[in-house]
Design an enzyme around this catalytic site. Sequence first.
Site, short mmCIF file in Angstrom:
data_model
loop_
_atom_site.label_atom_id
_atom_site.label_comp_id
_atom_site.label_asym_id
_atom_site.label_seq_id
_atom_site.Cartn_x
_atom_site.Cartn_y
_atom_site.Cartn_z
N THR A 264 9.68 29.68 19.61
CA THR A 264 9.03 30.47 18.56
C THR A 264 10.04 31.32 17.77
O THR A 264 9.94 31.44 16.55
CB THR A 264 7.95 31.39 19.14
OG1 THR A 264 8.54 32.17 20.18
CG2 THR A 264 6.78 30.62 19.72
N ARG B 34 13.54 16.49 19.80
CA ARG B 34 13.63 16.44 18.34
C ARG B 34 12.25 16.24 17.71
O ARG B 34 11.97 16.72 16.62
CB ARG B 34 14.56 15.27 17.96
CG ARG B 34 14.84 15.21 16.48
CD ARG B 34 15.87 14.15 16.16
NE ARG B 34 16.28 14.24 14.78
CZ ARG B 34 17.31 13.65 14.27
NH1 ARG B 34 18.10 12.92 15.04
NH2 ARG B 34 17.62 13.77 13.00
N VAL C 232 17.40 43.05 23.36
CA VAL C 232 16.73 44.25 23.89
C VAL C 232 15.70 44.74 22.87
O VAL C 232 16.03 45.03 21.73
CB VAL C 232 17.75 45.38 24.17
CG1 VAL C 232 17.05 46.59 24.78
CG2 VAL C 232 18.86 44.89 25.10
N GLY D 27 13.44 43.24 21.20
CA GLY D 27 13.17 42.37 20.03
C GLY D 27 13.75 42.95 18.76
O GLY D 27 14.95 43.19 18.67
N GLY E 269 -1.16 32.37 26.42
CA GLY E 269 0.23 32.15 26.00
C GLY E 269 1.03 33.43 25.89
O GLY E 269 2.15 33.43 25.38
N ASP F 150 13.34 40.88 33.64
CA ASP F 150 13.58 40.93 32.18
C ASP F 150 13.91 42.36 31.75
O ASP F 150 14.89 42.60 31.04
CB ASP F 150 12.34 40.40 31.46
CG ASP F 150 12.43 40.53 29.96
OD1 ASP F 150 13.14 39.71 29.34
OD2 ASP F 150 11.82 41.46 29.40
N LYS G 253 17.58 44.03 30.34
CA LYS G 253 17.69 44.83 29.11
C LYS G 253 18.29 46.20 29.39
O LYS G 253 19.17 46.67 28.66
CB LYS G 253 16.30 44.96 28.46
CG LYS G 253 15.76 43.63 27.94
CD LYS G 253 14.28 43.72 27.62
CE LYS G 253 13.74 42.40 27.10
NZ LYS G 253 12.27 42.37 27.03
N GLY H 226 8.25 38.72 20.37
CA GLY H 226 7.53 38.07 19.28
C GLY H 226 8.51 37.44 18.32
O GLY H 226 9.65 37.89 18.16
N1 HSE Z 1 9.09 38.37 27.94
C1 HSE Z 1 9.55 39.57 27.33
C2 HSE Z 1 8.45 40.60 27.31
C3 HSE Z 1 10.05 39.38 25.93
O1 HSE Z 1 7.35 40.33 27.77
O2 HSE Z 1 8.71 41.70 26.84
C4 HSE Z 1 11.41 38.75 25.91
O3 HSE Z 1 12.32 39.52 26.61
#
Ligand code: HSE
Length: 430
Positions: A16, A48, A134, A136, A189, A203, A207, A304
């Site tokens: 995405t 592809r 970090v 987004g 999703g 995650d 960060k 996002g």
């Molecule tokens: N999966 C992460 C979140 C976003 O839920 O914040 C990408 O680091």
Amino acid sequence: MTVARAWRIGVAGLGTVGAALLDLIDTRKGFAPIDGVVSVSAVSARSRSRPRSCDISGKIWYDDPVALASSSDCDIFVELIGGSDGPAKAAVEAALKSGKPVITANKALIAVHGAELAALAEEVGVPLLFEAAVMGGVPAVKVVREALVGDDIQSIVGILNGTCNYILTEMEATGRSFADVLAEAQRLGYAEADPTTDVGGFDAAHKISILAALAFNCTPNFDATEVEGIEQVELLDIQMAKDLGYRIKLIASAERVEGSALVRVHPSLTPLGHPLAQAGGALNALFIESTRLGRIYLQGPGAGAGPTAVAVAADIADALLATRRPVFQGPARTLPQIEAVDPSRLMCRAYLRFLVKDEPGVIAAVSETLAEAGVSIESFLQKPVEGAAGVPIVLTTHSVAESVLMAAVERIAALSAVLDRPRMFRIARI
Ligand code: HSE
């Protein structure tokens, strides 16, 4: 880097964020401070033929991201594959070795291998940039790395994982269990099929390791980061915490501690009125405290496609403007790593929950064990739950050495009247 008027970007990873980046660059064809046209010349992804929202016609296709990274079909390499090792790392190394600036959104890669990749980038003399790794599109890296170089950062505390924040917010709002909300988030999703990286706290830990390195003039050391996810947070804890005036959030923090830095991710209680408690849903939020500026607050969508693509675009602009900075806050080979802090030195206030048999003397036994250890109780709550095997008792403590508290909790867990593993969550120092 050779100066040219047509800038060719190679993008590996067309999920995405990759698709949003192609769209952004195809639409804008450049960025205000850049003299010249920017285009995506070459791409690589796993399939592809997979239907995707961006147009890849006219772009050179590579099955192998490493081949793209070292090819002469692009001037700048953008890595959006993900993962700390494997093709992402191989492709970033290949791009750096072939003299290309690298831009990545890959927090795991930078948290785990940042020091060695930075050393390679500096040896070759090209930028390695990771604003999108970090929060987004929220410019947390820029603020810590650039805006605050004239100050001494004391602490960084915030919410850095949108998935966990969404799950905790939904649990409270709908009264559903962790497993229920996670399953729904996966169906919609919002959460990955394998949610471990998010709900396990990794995650957020990637960060905060990166921000800590930038804040405290070190290279990241992911192994020195304490990580606890939200899997153990039950709806009951959310409700009990609320009765005590708190909201449970997955808090990532990095603090200066006597010549070192304490970097950790834990589910923590935040006072209901605090901005971090108010940042609900998938939002990310961050307080940065420094000596002269005081506290500043950043909040926004930490993930996002669109927001993350904006951060990648900012890094592309920086790479093209040939901003000369080390990857971290000094030549990577000379910087120390962040070291783990001895847990016996740490103090905390905590929330404890015990599920106990409803019989005489149980509360006395729990409080005596705490008193013997020197743990002082701040507040206490007993609330029978219909249909539960025992009675939950919840208490908060005054500040105490973490090691002392944990030992006391272990002793309480061993009492015959205690029916389940105790829960302990820290009260955030905010
Ligand atoms: N999966 C992460 C979140 C976003 O839920 O914040 C990408 O680091």
